[in-house]
Every structure is written in structure tokens, then in C-alpha cells.
Design a protein around this motif. Structure first.
Motif, PDB file in Angstrom:
ATOM      1  N   PRO A   1       0.808  -1.224   0.000  1.00 52.79           N
ATOM      2  CA  PRO A   1       0.000   0.000   0.000  1.00 52.79           C
ATOM      3  C   PRO A   1       0.844   1.278   0.000  1.00 52.79           C
ATOM      4  O   PRO A   1       0.433   2.298  -0.563  1.00 52.79           O
ATOM      5  CB  PRO A   1      -0.823  -0.121   1.285  1.00 52.79           C
ATOM      6  CG  PRO A   1      -0.978  -1.591   1.486  1.00 52.79           C
ATOM      7  CD  PRO A   1       0.338  -2.173   1.046  1.00 52.79           C
ATOM      8  N   VAL A   2       2.026   1.230   0.620  1.00 48.69           N
ATOM      9  CA  VAL A   2       2.921   2.394   0.607  1.00 48.69           C
ATOM     10  C   VAL A   2       3.406   2.665  -0.813  1.00 48.69           C
ATOM     11  O   VAL A   2       3.414   3.817  -1.288  1.00 48.69           O
ATOM     12  CB  VAL A   2       4.127   2.165   1.539  1.00 48.69           C
ATOM     13  CG1 VAL A   2       5.072   3.356   1.488  1.00 48.69           C
ATOM     14  CG2 VAL A   2       3.663   1.912   2.966  1.00 48.69           C
ATOM     15  N   LEU A   3       3.811   1.611  -1.529  1.00 49.40           N
ATOM     16  CA  LEU A   3       4.293   1.769  -2.901  1.00 49.40           C
ATOM     17  C   LEU A   3       3.192   2.288  -3.811  1.00 49.40           C
ATOM     18  O   LEU A   3       3.410   3.193  -4.634  1.00 49.40           O
ATOM     19  CB  LEU A   3       4.817   0.428  -3.428  1.00 49.40           C
ATOM     20  CG  LEU A   3       6.002  -0.173  -2.678  1.00 49.40           C
ATOM     21  CD1 LEU A   3       6.342  -1.545  -3.241  1.00 49.40           C
ATOM     22  CD2 LEU A   3       7.216   0.739  -2.749  1.00 49.40           C
ATOM     23  N   SER A   4       2.000   1.721  -3.670  1.00 45.77           N
ATOM     24  CA  SER A   4       0.870   2.141  -4.495  1.00 45.77           C
ATOM     25  C   SER A   4       0.519   3.610  -4.247  1.00 45.77           C
ATOM     26  O   SER A   4       0.248   4.377  -5.179  1.00 45.77           O
ATOM     27  CB  SER A   4      -0.342   1.251  -4.208  1.00 45.77           C
ATOM     28  OG  SER A   4      -1.471   1.687  -4.912  1.00 45.77           O
ATOM     29  N   TYR A   5       0.525   4.001  -2.983  1.00 44.66           N
ATOM     30  CA  TYR A   5       0.237   5.388  -2.608  1.00 44.66           C
ATOM     31  C   TYR A   5       1.252   6.338  -3.227  1.00 44.66           C
ATOM     32  O   TYR A   5       0.898   7.392  -3.771  1.00 44.66           O
ATOM     33  CB  TYR A   5       0.248   5.509  -1.082  1.00 44.66           C
ATOM     34  CG  TYR A   5       0.240   6.927  -0.558  1.00 44.66           C
ATOM     35  CD1 TYR A   5      -0.915   7.700  -0.609  1.00 44.66           C
ATOM     36  CD2 TYR A   5       1.389   7.482  -0.002  1.00 44.66           C
ATOM     37  CE1 TYR A   5      -0.925   9.005  -0.115  1.00 44.66           C
ATOM     38  CE2 TYR A   5       1.383   8.780   0.496  1.00 44.66           C
ATOM     39  CZ  TYR A   5       0.229   9.534   0.431  1.00 44.66           C
ATOM     40  OH  TYR A   5       0.229  10.824   0.905  1.00 44.66           O
ATOM     41  N   MET A   6       2.541   5.971  -3.180  1.00 44.26           N
ATOM     42  CA  MET A   6       3.580   6.819  -3.749  1.00 44.26           C
ATOM     43  C   MET A   6       3.445   6.908  -5.262  1.00 44.26           C
ATOM     44  O   MET A   6       3.665   7.967  -5.858  1.00 44.26           O
ATOM     45  CB  MET A   6       4.963   6.283  -3.373  1.00 44.26           C
ATOM     46  CG  MET A   6       5.276   6.325  -1.885  1.00 44.26           C
ATOM     47  SD  MET A   6       5.061   7.968  -1.143  1.00 44.26           S
ATOM     48  CE  MET A   6       6.282   8.908  -2.044  1.00 44.26           C
TER      49      MET A   6
ATOM     50  N   GLN B   1      -4.429  13.454  -4.045  1.00 48.27           N
ATOM     51  CA  GLN B   1      -4.520  14.535  -3.066  1.00 48.27           C
ATOM     52  C   GLN B   1      -4.948  14.070  -1.678  1.00 48.27           C
ATOM     53  O   GLN B   1      -4.866  14.831  -0.718  1.00 48.27           O
ATOM     54  CB  GLN B   1      -5.506  15.607  -3.564  1.00 48.27           C
ATOM     55  CG  GLN B   1      -5.057  16.293  -4.845  1.00 48.27           C
ATOM     56  CD  GLN B   1      -3.760  17.053  -4.671  1.00 48.27           C
ATOM     57  OE1 GLN B   1      -3.556  17.777  -3.695  1.00 48.27           O
ATOM     58  NE2 GLN B   1      -2.844  16.903  -5.631  1.00 48.27           N
ATOM     59  N   GLY B   2      -5.426  12.848  -1.587  1.00 48.13           N
ATOM     60  CA  GLY B   2      -5.896  12.365  -0.294  1.00 48.13           C
ATOM     61  C   GLY B   2      -4.758  11.886   0.594  1.00 48.13           C
ATOM     62  O   GLY B   2      -3.584  11.935   0.226  1.00 48.13           O
TER      63      GLY B   2
ATOM     64  N   PHE C   1      -2.702   9.004   3.067  1.00 46.73           N
ATOM     65  CA  PHE C   1      -2.262   7.620   2.874  1.00 46.73           C
ATOM     66  C   PHE C   1      -3.367   6.646   3.266  1.00 46.73           C
ATOM     67  O   PHE C   1      -3.629   5.668   2.556  1.00 46.73           O
ATOM     68  CB  PHE C   1      -1.000   7.363   3.705  1.00 46.73           C
ATOM     69  CG  PHE C   1      -0.611   5.921   3.786  1.00 46.73           C
ATOM     70  CD1 PHE C   1      -0.125   5.246   2.680  1.00 46.73           C
ATOM     71  CD2 PHE C   1      -0.741   5.220   4.982  1.00 46.73           C
ATOM     72  CE1 PHE C   1       0.237   3.904   2.755  1.00 46.73           C
ATOM     73  CE2 PHE C   1      -0.390   3.884   5.070  1.00 46.73           C
ATOM     74  CZ  PHE C   1       0.105   3.226   3.958  1.00 46.73           C
ATOM     75  N   PHE C   2      -4.035   6.886   4.383  1.00 46.97           N
ATOM     76  CA  PHE C   2      -5.069   5.969   4.846  1.00 46.97           C
ATOM     77  C   PHE C   2      -6.300   6.006   3.941  1.00 46.97           C
ATOM     78  O   PHE C   2      -6.969   4.988   3.745  1.00 46.97           O
ATOM     79  CB  PHE C   2      -5.443   6.287   6.300  1.00 46.97           C
ATOM     80  CG  PHE C   2      -4.324   6.049   7.263  1.00 46.97           C
ATOM     81  CD1 PHE C   2      -3.979   4.758   7.631  1.00 46.97           C
ATOM     82  CD2 PHE C   2      -3.585   7.103   7.772  1.00 46.97           C
ATOM     83  CE1 PHE C   2      -2.930   4.519   8.514  1.00 46.97           C
ATOM     84  CE2 PHE C   2      -2.535   6.885   8.653  1.00 46.97           C
ATOM     85  CZ  PHE C   2      -2.207   5.592   9.020  1.00 46.97           C
ATOM     86  N   GLU C   3      -6.589   7.149   3.364  1.00 52.30           N
ATOM     87  CA  GLU C   3      -7.700   7.231   2.418  1.00 52.30           C
ATOM     88  C   GLU C   3      -7.408   6.438   1.148  1.00 52.30           C
ATOM     89  O   GLU C   3      -8.321   5.987   0.462  1.00 52.30           O
ATOM     90  CB  GLU C   3      -7.966   8.702   2.052  1.00 52.30           C
ATOM     91  CG  GLU C   3      -8.564   9.515   3.184  1.00 52.30           C
ATOM     92  CD  GLU C   3      -8.637  11.004   2.848  1.00 52.30           C
ATOM     93  OE1 GLU C   3      -9.485  11.699   3.450  1.00 52.30           O
ATOM     94  OE2 GLU C   3      -7.845  11.472   1.999  1.00 52.30           O
ATOM     95  N   HIS C   4      -6.129   6.250   0.867  1.00 54.16           N
ATOM     96  CA  HIS C   4      -5.744   5.542  -0.352  1.00 54.16           C
ATOM     97  C   HIS C   4      -5.926   4.030  -0.243  1.00 54.16           C
ATOM     98  O   HIS C   4      -5.888   3.321  -1.261  1.00 54.16           O
ATOM     99  CB  HIS C   4      -4.284   5.856  -0.715  1.00 54.16           C
ATOM    100  CG  HIS C   4      -3.908   5.484  -2.106  1.00 54.16           C
ATOM    101  ND1 HIS C   4      -3.313   4.278  -2.408  1.00 54.16           N
ATOM    102  CD2 HIS C   4      -4.064   6.129  -3.290  1.00 54.16           C
ATOM    103  CE1 HIS C   4      -3.096   4.203  -3.708  1.00 54.16           C
ATOM    104  NE2 HIS C   4      -3.547   5.310  -4.259  1.00 54.16           N
ATOM    105  N   TYR C   5      -6.129   3.535   0.962  1.00 54.13           N
ATOM    106  CA  TYR C   5      -6.310   2.096   1.130  1.00 54.13           C
ATOM    107  C   TYR C   5      -7.476   1.571   0.289  1.00 54.13           C
ATOM    108  O   TYR C   5      -7.397   0.490  -0.293  1.00 54.13           O
ATOM    109  CB  TYR C   5      -6.538   1.747   2.601  1.00 54.13           C
ATOM    110  CG  TYR C   5      -5.278   1.342   3.325  1.00 54.13           C
ATOM    111  CD1 TYR C   5      -4.829   0.030   3.292  1.00 54.13           C
ATOM    112  CD2 TYR C   5      -4.532   2.275   4.037  1.00 54.13           C
ATOM    113  CE1 TYR C   5      -3.671  -0.339   3.946  1.00 54.13           C
ATOM    114  CE2 TYR C   5      -3.366   1.908   4.696  1.00 54.13           C
ATOM    115  CZ  TYR C   5      -2.937   0.599   4.651  1.00 54.13           C
ATOM    116  OH  TYR C   5      -1.786   0.226   5.294  1.00 54.13           O
ATOM    117  N   LYS C   6      -8.551   2.320   0.223  1.00 59.27           N
ATOM    118  CA  LYS C   6      -9.706   1.883  -0.563  1.00 59.27           C
ATOM    119  C   LYS C   6      -9.331   1.752  -2.033  1.00 59.27           C
ATOM    120  O   LYS C   6      -9.715   0.781  -2.701  1.00 59.27           O
ATOM    121  CB  LYS C   6     -10.866   2.870  -0.405  1.00 59.27           C
ATOM    122  CG  LYS C   6     -12.114   2.451  -1.181  1.00 59.27           C
ATOM    123  CD  LYS C   6     -13.256   3.446  -0.962  1.00 59.27           C
ATOM    124  CE  LYS C   6     -14.484   3.010  -1.752  1.00 59.27           C
ATOM    125  NZ  LYS C   6     -15.607   3.962  -1.562  1.00 59.27           N
TER     126      LYS C   6
END
Length: 362
Positions: free
Chosen positions: A99-104, A113-114, A116-121
Motif C-alpha cells: 500500500p505504501v508503494l501504491s500510494y507513492m 490529493q488524499g 495515505f489511509f484514504e488511499h487504502y480503498k
């Protein structure tokens, strides 16, 4: 007798993952990455020179190790062990680190713009090519563990079936070493066969089985050691030609480029096995230390190189040399710190597929 050079080759490859993955941010072939910088031909050549044999070496070593493991374990025990050492870390690593890699990737390539935790979805609902460069679900470096798990189970299954049919479990390989050179011939046809995200399941299965059935024999290893300089020269020359055609030339060479890649891969594999046997077949403090921690290092390294490239890019400006080297230094430090912490927690070691420090010491 344990082949220490296999362990040493393995941890050296894993240790080099940080500069290898750091260089991918500078690729010249317009491939997305979690972090993208100005393309650089020198750093791209570093990737292209290593890539033909870098990960295949890991599958070759895994095939050799599997052969030795089955001399002490039943097939059932082997499958259970592979599940604990490969499948479980793959699942944990995908959920904990990817999830960290995907977020980056989403933040840098698509201006997410959201938080890191919002990106989990998004991570769990956006299914694309499994790279995560677009912010979708990804498996990061853990593709290797998943591929190796499937290949180990399938490869061992094929060998078991062969043993039942031909009754050849203990038959030694009598193949003349020069004939090994012809084993490179199928490689150009395997690169795009059963390929997922540019990684060929067929190629890695082929290399694994060669390691299991042929290069695990002591006689073949000794021959590889005797011919190590000849195979090294051929492999290096093919690698340089491959780099020139792919990176530096303005022309498209097609099948010739693929053949150069295959020659580089095969002869470098033979050379590295030979060099490993002659120069790395020992056990010392450094090799023991790294062998104990290599699996954990593998799990942590990628997120740190991506994070430090992101955090430092504005401070280091457009200086390519600093932008490459400084994040590497910090990534090594952070990865080793995380590794030292993790190896002291048995539950975390279990999830990462390795033994905790207390058990290793015993």
C-alpha cells in the motif's frame, strides 16, 4: 555438505536490490515507476546489464536449494516449508508494504490529493497491471516470492511425477558440460510466454528446473568453476552488446537484441555459479549475518528507497548523481535498522518467512 556459495550469492543479489531499484527511477524507456526522474543512460545501462541474469540467478539458486532440501525432507514437508517461507511472506508483504508503494505511485504519477489511509480503498479496489505505478493494487517486489512458491510446488511436482514414472530419483546427471551451452536456445522463446508484468513464469520455471536437475550436481558445479572465466567473458560481452543495442543505439534490433540478452543471461548464470563455487563457498561472520537477515532485508528495502527518493528530491534538485546516491545510503541504513528490529520479534519473523534471532543463535 552445505553449499555455502548458494547462500552467499543469494544475499549478495538481495543486497544489490537497493541500487538496482533506485536506478529504475531514471529509466530511458519511458516506463512508469513509483518515482520518476530525468532519464539517464548510464543508470539505465546498469539496469539493462544486470536484468538478463539478476532475477534468473535467484530462481536457479532456488532450484539447486530445492534439490538439496529434498534429500532431507519428504515432498509434503517441502511443500509445508515453502508455504511458510514463501506464500505467507508474500501475503503479509503485499498487505503491509505494498500500500505504501501504491500510494507513492498515485501521488507522484497521478497527483493523488488524499491521505495515505484514504488511499487504502483505492489500493484494494483498483485492479490494473499489479505494478501499483498508477495507484492500483500491487504486489511490489513480492512477485518474486509468489512466482517462486508456484514454481517450487509445480517443479517439485513434475520431478516427483518423473520419479514415479522413470524410477530415476537417485540417477546422477552425466550430461557433458559443453552441452549446457545449448540450454540457452529456448530462452528467447520464453521471455514473453506466460509473462505477467514483464516477468516470465516460463523463463523462471525453466531456469529453476535446470538448477534442480542439472546444476545441483557436484560434477556440473565443478565444471562451471573450471570454465568460469570463459563464460564470464562471453556473458559480459553479450551484456555490453545488449546494453548498446537497447540503450545507446538509435536503431531497433528486434530478435538480435533478444538473442544478445539470452546469451548474456545464460553465460552469466554459468559464470556466477562457477565464481561462487571457487570464491564464495565459505561461512564467516558477514555471510552468516547476511544469510540470517536477507529475507527481512528483501521485504523492507523497496519502500525505503521509494520514500527517500520522494523526500529528498526537492532538496537535491536536479543533480542526478546525488539524487541516485544519497537515497541509496539512507535506504540501506533504514532497511538494516528495520531488519535488526524485526529479527528480534518471533511473530514478525514468522510473517516474513525467517527464523528469529534467538532460534538462529541456538
Amino acid at each position: 555438505m552445505r553449499k555455502n556459495f548458494i547462500d552467499n550469492l543469494r544475499w549478495i543479489v538481495i543486497l544489490l536490490l537497493i541500487p538496482y531499484h533506485a536506478a529504475q527511477a531514471f529509466n530511458t524507456w519511458n516506463e512508469l515507476n513509483y518515482i520518476c526522474f530525468q532519464p539517464n543512460k548510464i543508470l539505465s545501462s546498469f539496469i539493462v546489464f544486470l536484468s538478463p541474469y539478476y532475477m534468473p540467478l535467484m530462481f536457479l539458486l532456488a532450484g539447486m536449494s530445492a534439490r538439496y532440501a529434498l534429500e532431507k525432507r519428504s515432498y509434503r514437508q517441502f511443500v509445508v516449508e515453502r508455504t511458510e517461507r514463501l506464500l505467507l511472506p508474500f501475503l503479509f508483504g503485499t498487505l503491509a508494504f505494498c500500500p505504501v508503494l501504491s500510494y507513492m505511485g498515485d501521488k507522484n504519477n497521478f497527483n493523488w490529493q488524499g491521505s495515505f489511509f484514504e488511499h487504502y480503498k483505492t489500493f484494494f479496489t483498483k485492479l490494473t497491471d499489479l505494478t501499483g505505478f498508477d495507484g492500483g493494487f500491487c504486489i511490489g517486489q513480492f512477485w518474486f516470492l509468489f512466482f517462486l512458491f508456484l514454481i517450487s510446488i509445480a517443479g517439485v511436482g513434475l520431478v516427483k511425477l518423473s520419479n514415479l514414472i522413470f524410477k530415476n530419483r537417485h540417477r546422477k546427471c552425466s550430461l557433458p558440460f559443453p552441452l549446457l551451452f545449448f540450454f540457452l536456445l529456448p530462452l528467447p522463446f520464453l521471455y514473453d510466454f506466460l509473462s505477467v508484468g514483464g516477468k516470465s513464469f516460463a523463463e523462471y520455471m525453466y531456469v529453476f528446473l535446470i538448477g534442480f536437475c542439472i546444476l545441483s550436481e557436484d560434477a556440473m558445479i565443478e565444471k562451471a568453476a573450471e570454465c568460469r572465466y570463459v563464460t564470464l567473458v562471453i556473458g559480459v560481452m553479450a551484456g555490453i552488446i545488449n546494453c548498446w543495442m537497447f540503450i545507446w543505439s538509435e536503431k531497433q534490433f528486434g530478435i538480435i537484441n533478444i538473442i544478445a540478452k539470452a546469451v548474456c543471461e545464460w553465460f552469466m548464470l554459468l559464470s556466477l555459479i562457477g565464481i561462487g563455487k571457487k570464491s564464495l563457498n565459505f561461512k564467516g561472520k558477514i555471510s552468516t549475518y547476511m544469510s540470517q537477515r536477507s529475507f527481512i532485508f528483501f521485504s523492507f528495502h523497496f519502500i525505503w528507497i521509494v520514500l527517500f527518493q520522494y523526500w529528498l528530491k526537492s532538496l537535491l534538485g536536479g543533480n542526478t548523481l546525488l539524487m541516485y546516491l544519497i537515497p541509496i545510503v539512507f535506504a540501506y541504513l533504514a532497511t538494516f535498522i528495520c531488519t535488526e528490529i524485526a529479527i528480534r520479534f518471533p511473530a514478525l519473523c514468522f510473517l516474513l518467512g525467517t527464523k528469529p534471532l534467538c532460534k538462529v543463535s541456538n
